[in-house]
Design an enzyme around this catalytic site. Structure first.
Site, PDB file in Angstrom:
ATOM      1  N   SER A  58      44.057  38.854  37.181  1.00 55.71           N
ATOM      2  CA  SER A  58      44.261  38.748  35.734  1.00 55.71           C
ATOM      3  C   SER A  58      43.222  37.795  35.157  1.00 55.71           C
ATOM      4  CB  SER A  58      45.657  38.191  35.429  1.00 55.71           C
ATOM      5  OG  SER A  58      45.779  37.907  34.045  1.00 55.71           O
ATOM      6  N   TYR A  71      52.087  31.651  36.786  1.00 54.96           N
ATOM      7  CA  TYR A  71      51.356  32.925  36.749  1.00 54.96           C
ATOM      8  C   TYR A  71      49.855  32.688  36.881  1.00 54.96           C
ATOM      9  CZ  TYR A  71      49.941  37.592  35.154  1.00 54.96           C
ATOM     10  OH  TYR A  71      49.389  38.848  35.063  1.00 54.96           O
TER      11      TYR A  71
HETATM   12  N1  LIG Z   1      50.116  43.921  31.355  1.00 56.82           N
HETATM   13  C1  LIG Z   1      49.096  43.085  31.305  1.00 56.82           C
HETATM   14  O1  LIG Z   1      48.552  42.762  30.213  1.00 56.82           O
HETATM   15  C2  LIG Z   1      48.514  42.488  32.551  1.00 56.82           C
HETATM   16  C3  LIG Z   1      47.423  41.620  32.427  1.00 56.82           C
HETATM   17  C4  LIG Z   1      46.882  41.073  33.549  1.00 56.82           C
HETATM   18  C5  LIG Z   1      47.385  41.393  34.789  1.00 56.82           C
HETATM   19  N2  LIG Z   1      48.442  42.233  34.906  1.00 56.82           N
HETATM   20  C6  LIG Z   1      48.955  42.539  36.246  1.00 56.82           C
HETATM   21  O2  LIG Z   1      49.097  43.926  36.409  1.00 56.82           O
HETATM   22  C7  LIG Z   1      50.114  44.166  37.370  1.00 56.82           C
HETATM   23  C8  LIG Z   1      51.096  45.172  36.796  1.00 56.82           C
HETATM   24  O3  LIG Z   1      51.720  44.562  35.671  1.00 56.82           O
HETATM   25  P1  LIG Z   1      52.392  45.399  34.494  1.00 56.82           P
HETATM   26  O4  LIG Z   1      51.773  44.946  33.244  1.00 56.82           O
HETATM   27  O5  LIG Z   1      52.389  46.851  34.819  1.00 56.82           O
HETATM   28  O6  LIG Z   1      53.836  44.774  34.573  1.00 56.82           O
HETATM   29  P2  LIG Z   1      55.281  45.471  34.561  1.00 56.82           P
HETATM   30  O7  LIG Z   1      55.277  46.587  33.602  1.00 56.82           O
HETATM   31  O8  LIG Z   1      56.239  44.346  34.409  1.00 56.82           O
HETATM   32  O9  LIG Z   1      55.359  46.088  36.022  1.00 56.82           O
HETATM   33  C9  LIG Z   1      55.418  45.256  37.148  1.00 56.82           C
HETATM   34  C10 LIG Z   1      55.510  46.106  38.374  1.00 56.82           C
HETATM   35  O10 LIG Z   1      55.642  45.240  39.513  1.00 56.82           O
HETATM   36  C11 LIG Z   1      56.738  45.676  40.287  1.00 56.82           C
HETATM   37  N3  LIG Z   1      57.386  44.547  40.951  1.00 56.82           N
HETATM   38  C12 LIG Z   1      57.731  43.350  40.414  1.00 56.82           C
HETATM   39  N4  LIG Z   1      58.315  42.581  41.351  1.00 56.82           N
HETATM   40  C13 LIG Z   1      58.335  43.298  42.497  1.00 56.82           C
HETATM   41  C14 LIG Z   1      58.801  43.055  43.806  1.00 56.82           C
HETATM   42  N5  LIG Z   1      59.362  41.880  44.146  1.00 56.82           N
HETATM   43  N6  LIG Z   1      58.661  44.013  44.730  1.00 56.82           N
HETATM   44  C15 LIG Z   1      58.086  45.202  44.413  1.00 56.82           C
HETATM   45  N7  LIG Z   1      57.625  45.495  43.192  1.00 56.82           N
HETATM   46  C16 LIG Z   1      57.747  44.558  42.252  1.00 56.82           C
HETATM   47  C17 LIG Z   1      57.690  46.314  39.291  1.00 56.82           C
HETATM   48  O11 LIG Z   1      58.538  47.200  39.972  1.00 56.82           O
HETATM   49  P3  LIG Z   1      60.001  47.537  39.353  1.00 56.82           P
HETATM   50  O12 LIG Z   1      59.747  48.251  38.086  1.00 56.82           O
HETATM   51  O13 LIG Z   1      60.614  48.367  40.424  1.00 56.82           O
HETATM   52  O14 LIG Z   1      60.655  46.216  39.154  1.00 56.82           O
HETATM   53  C18 LIG Z   1      56.728  47.031  38.356  1.00 56.82           C
HETATM   54  O15 LIG Z   1      56.347  48.276  38.886  1.00 56.82           O
HETATM   55  C19 LIG Z   1      50.759  42.808  37.681  1.00 56.82           C
HETATM   56  O16 LIG Z   1      50.189  42.303  38.872  1.00 56.82           O
HETATM   57  C20 LIG Z   1      50.329  41.956  36.495  1.00 56.82           C
HETATM   58  O17 LIG Z   1      50.280  40.588  36.798  1.00 56.82           O
HETATM   59  C21 LIG Z   1      49.025  42.792  33.809  1.00 56.82           C
END
Ligand SMILES: NC(=O)c1ccc[n+]([C@@H]2O[C@H](COP(=O)([O-])OP(=O)(O)OC[C@H]3O[C@@H](n4cnc5c(N)ncnc54)[C@H](OP(=O)(O)O)[C@@H]3O)[C@@H](O)[C@H]2O)c1
Length: 182
Positions: A58, A71
């Site tokens: 990130s 985070y």
């Molecule tokens: N959205 C952004 O702006 C952004 C920016 C920078 C980085 N990121 C990174 O991108 C990645 C995806 O984030 P997102 O935005 O798609 O977030 P999200 O919509 O909250 O999705 C998070 C994902 O992680 C899974 N997860 C969480 N805890 C878990 C665990 N203990 N075991 C297995 N799976 C787990 C969730 O599965 P469940 O649905 O089954 O809980 C979900 O599929 C993350 O690493 C996040 O830090 C996102």
């Protein structure tokens, strides 16, 4: 190709005892979870002489944002960890790619109380990540505009950085906000 994408993002206040548990959970998911995701594939990929391990970092891993210490620290660790792994696997045919998203419109960001410049829809982010991986990138910030922001943030003197972030609304802590992140 294996993409270690799972991650959680919850605000923390180190003065609050309960937030240490949130911090532990953040590191367990964002860091140990990533290593545990890659682990079963490494020997097989090395034997085969090909494969890609993709870690999702990130822009938040570039500098520490107030209220978001767990985070930011976890994502800084993702960036360093993937870099270590890349060096370890050099010459084996297995590539390690670090993808650092800026802001993507997902449940993780939907309740954020601050401006999210260059916010991308998930599909647009996924397309760009796919192209970066296909092109053989080792590290890529998506979108590129946030890559410029990340580079600027990295060189900004501490006093300027602190002033820039002063008063900025913080990420919800556990139990705050509508979705009440863990
Ligand atoms: N959205 C952004 O702006 C952004 C920016 C920078 C980085 N990121 C990174 O991108 C990645 C995806 O984030 P997102 O935005 O798609 O977030 P999200 O919509 O909250 O999705 C998070 C994902 O992680 C899974 N997860 C969480 N805890 C878990 C665990 N203990 N075991 C297995 N799976 C787990 C969730 O599965 P469940 O649905 O089954 O809980 C979900 O599929 C993350 O690493 C996040 O830090 C996102």
């Amino acid at each position: 190709m294996v993409v270690a994408n799972a991650g959680i993002s919850v605000g923390v206040d180190t003065a609050q005892r309960g937030d240490l548990d949130v911090m532990a959970q953040t590191f367990a998911t964002n860091n140990l979870g990533m290593a545990a995701t890659f682990h079963p594939f490494i020997d097989a990929m090395v034997r085969r002489g090909s494969g890609r391990l993709v870690g999702i970092g990130s822009v938040a891993g570039v500098r520490g944002l107030p209220g978001h210490g767990a985070y930011c620290a976890s994502k800084a660790a993702v960036i360093s960890y993937c870099e270590s792994l890349r060096g370890e696997l050099r010459g084996t045919g297995v590539q390690v790619v670090t993808i650092c998203p800026g802001y993507v419109d997902t449940p993780l960001t939907r309740e954020n109380r601050y401006a999210m410049p260059f916010l991308l829809p998930p599909q647009a982010f996924a397309d760009r990540a796919f192209h970066a991986i296909e092109a053989g990138a080792t590290y890529r910030v998506i979108p590129w505009q946030m890559g410029v922001v990340a580079k600027l943030l990295r060189i900004l003197p501490d006093a300027w950085f602190d002033r820039l972030l002063a008063g900025r609304p913080r990420k919800h802590r556990a139990g705050q906000g509508r979705s009440s992140n863990p």
